[in-house]
Design an enzyme around this catalytic site. Sequence first.
Site, PDB file in Angstrom:
ATOM      1  N   LYS A 123       0.080   4.249  -0.218  1.00 23.22           N
ATOM      2  CA  LYS A 123      -0.581   5.426   0.394  1.00 23.22           C
ATOM      3  C   LYS A 123      -0.362   6.653  -0.492  1.00 23.22           C
ATOM      4  O   LYS A 123      -0.309   6.528  -1.711  1.00 23.22           O
ATOM      5  CB  LYS A 123      -0.096   5.634   1.831  1.00 23.22           C
ATOM      6  CG  LYS A 123      -0.182   4.346   2.650  1.00 23.22           C
ATOM      7  CD  LYS A 123       0.025   4.567   4.112  1.00 23.22           C
ATOM      8  CE  LYS A 123       0.015   3.224   4.829  1.00 23.22           C
ATOM      9  NZ  LYS A 123       0.137   3.337   6.270  1.00 23.22           N
TER      10      LYS A 123
ATOM     11  N   ASN B 224       0.863  -1.188   0.000  1.00 24.20           N
ATOM     12  CA  ASN B 224       0.000   0.000   0.000  1.00 24.20           C
ATOM     13  C   ASN B 224       0.902   1.241   0.000  1.00 24.20           C
ATOM     14  O   ASN B 224       1.504   1.568   1.018  1.00 24.20           O
ATOM     15  CB  ASN B 224      -0.878  -0.037   1.264  1.00 24.20           C
ATOM     16  CG  ASN B 224      -1.733   1.203   1.406  1.00 24.20           C
ATOM     17  OD1 ASN B 224      -1.830   2.021   0.492  1.00 24.20           O
ATOM     18  ND2 ASN B 224      -2.360   1.340   2.567  1.00 24.20           N
TER      19      ASN B 224
ATOM     20  N   SER C  12       3.990  -2.581  10.353  1.00 21.27           N
ATOM     21  CA  SER C  12       5.448  -2.584  10.481  1.00 21.27           C
ATOM     22  C   SER C  12       6.074  -3.915  10.082  1.00 21.27           C
ATOM     23  O   SER C  12       7.041  -4.381  10.696  1.00 21.27           O
ATOM     24  CB  SER C  12       5.870  -2.188  11.902  1.00 21.27           C
ATOM     25  OG  SER C  12       5.394  -0.893  12.191  1.00 21.27           O
TER      26      SER C  12
ATOM     27  N   GLY D 227       2.906   1.794  10.879  1.00 16.78           N
ATOM     28  CA  GLY D 227       3.820   2.922  10.723  1.00 16.78           C
ATOM     29  C   GLY D 227       4.542   3.298  12.010  1.00 16.78           C
ATOM     30  O   GLY D 227       5.165   4.355  12.094  1.00 16.78           O
TER      31      GLY D 227
ATOM     32  N   GLU E  15      -4.853  -5.597  10.720  1.00 23.88           N
ATOM     33  CA  GLU E  15      -3.837  -4.565  10.914  1.00 23.88           C
ATOM     34  C   GLU E  15      -4.070  -3.854  12.243  1.00 23.88           C
ATOM     35  O   GLU E  15      -4.865  -2.908  12.317  1.00 23.88           O
ATOM     36  CB  GLU E  15      -3.923  -3.536   9.784  1.00 23.88           C
ATOM     37  CG  GLU E  15      -3.697  -4.103   8.403  1.00 23.88           C
ATOM     38  CD  GLU E  15      -3.181  -3.027   7.474  1.00 23.88           C
ATOM     39  OE1 GLU E  15      -2.092  -3.211   6.931  1.00 23.88           O
ATOM     40  OE2 GLU E  15      -3.843  -1.990   7.319  1.00 23.88           O
TER      41      GLU E  15
ATOM     42  N   HIS F 270      -9.217   0.583   5.274  1.00 24.46           N
ATOM     43  CA  HIS F 270      -7.926   0.804   5.950  1.00 24.46           C
ATOM     44  C   HIS F 270      -8.172   1.728   7.152  1.00 24.46           C
ATOM     45  O   HIS F 270      -9.012   2.623   7.101  1.00 24.46           O
ATOM     46  CB  HIS F 270      -6.934   1.440   4.963  1.00 24.46           C
ATOM     47  CG  HIS F 270      -5.545   1.472   5.515  1.00 24.46           C
ATOM     48  ND1 HIS F 270      -5.129   2.426   6.412  1.00 24.46           N
ATOM     49  CD2 HIS F 270      -4.491   0.636   5.326  1.00 24.46           C
ATOM     50  CE1 HIS F 270      -3.870   2.179   6.742  1.00 24.46           C
ATOM     51  NE2 HIS F 270      -3.458   1.100   6.100  1.00 24.46           N
TER      52      HIS F 270
ATOM     53  N   GLU G 201      -6.667   4.187   8.241  1.00 28.99           N
ATOM     54  CA  GLU G 201      -6.541   5.629   7.960  1.00 28.99           C
ATOM     55  C   GLU G 201      -7.829   6.159   7.337  1.00 28.99           C
ATOM     56  O   GLU G 201      -8.218   7.304   7.575  1.00 28.99           O
ATOM     57  CB  GLU G 201      -5.327   5.868   7.047  1.00 28.99           C
ATOM     58  CG  GLU G 201      -4.029   5.669   7.820  1.00 28.99           C
ATOM     59  CD  GLU G 201      -2.844   5.223   6.979  1.00 28.99           C
ATOM     60  OE1 GLU G 201      -2.891   5.330   5.744  1.00 28.99           O
ATOM     61  OE2 GLU G 201      -1.859   4.744   7.583  1.00 28.99           O
TER      62      GLU G 201
HETATM   63  C1  PEP Z   1      -0.488  -0.153   6.443  1.00 30.27           C
HETATM   64  O1  PEP Z   1      -0.698   1.047   6.535  1.00 30.27           O
HETATM   65  O2  PEP Z   1      -1.329  -0.881   5.878  1.00 30.27           O
HETATM   66  C2  PEP Z   1       0.739  -0.677   7.015  1.00 30.27           C
HETATM   67  C3  PEP Z   1       0.771  -1.949   7.332  1.00 30.27           C
HETATM   68  O3  PEP Z   1       1.752   0.218   7.195  1.00 30.27           O
HETATM   69  P1  PEP Z   1       3.240  -0.103   7.750  1.00 30.27           P
HETATM   70  O4  PEP Z   1       3.702  -1.348   7.061  1.00 30.27           O
HETATM   71  O5  PEP Z   1       4.045   1.107   7.362  1.00 30.27           O
HETATM   72  O6  PEP Z   1       3.097  -0.275   9.214  1.00 30.27           O
END
Ligand code: PEP
Length: 253
Positions: free
Chosen positions: A11, A9, A216, A176, A170, A98, A100
């Site tokens: 973003k 992703n 992460s 992040g 997630e 997601h 966000e």
């Molecule tokens: C995400 O936003 O879907 C995600 C998993 O981000 P990150 O890998 O940066 O934690």
Amino acid sequence: MRKNIVAGNWKMNKTLDEGLQLTSEVVNMVRDEVNSEVQVVLAPPFIHITSVQKLASEQANVLVSAQNCYHEESGAYTGEVSAAMIKSTGAEYVIIGHSERREYFNESDEQLATKVDLALANDLIPIFCCGESLEIRESGSHFDFVTQQVTNSLFHLSEESFNKIVIAYEPIWAIGTGKTASSEQAQEMHASIRAHVANQYRNDVAAHLSILYGGSCKPSNAPELFACADVDGGLIGGASLNARDFVDIAKSF
Ligand code: PEP
């Protein structure tokens, strides 16, 4: 059996040139290094999808996803993008719900259920995201919370439709932040989601469902996470912006 999937992703990152550079690097590395049974999915911003899709189509197991779609079919919704438009670019997946989007755009479980329906009606595979905040985990209600998200947005689906979706767990506290869920924490939540699906549908529907971990995930922790019985791959944010890291994750099965 279920598919192993690693989805990146992007973003709101990468200009068109940068995105195409990243795509060609990923396509070349996947061709040489990644098992052809693993599906590698790139989710660029909407505006890059058509160009990324052209490059990705050189490699059969590199597929393209949108990061979102609108919850109406078409009409006067300035700035929005429909599932049908996404499908018309050649993309095959769409990320829905997601954290966000839930947080910054107030997307509700009900809206997400409609998005899932529109994605499926347009022959797109929804990657449905769920996951709890740190506060909810610390209160001990994380299993109930995630179960409820899945129930509210997905359990209206017929068995045939449910067989087409992908779920991404997630935990928000791991996105992040550099703080990954341990493989035990990921496994127990994935197993709980799968048990919940088996309860609502049938065992073979649950066994067929790919459940991805996101938060992460990087080359150093992907092998341990992907070795868990109920973890079928990853939804990758930050590490998907670097071809070497992303492909190393895709090689971690
Ligand atoms: C995400 O936003 O879907 C995600 C998993 O981000 P990150 O890998 O940066 O934690």
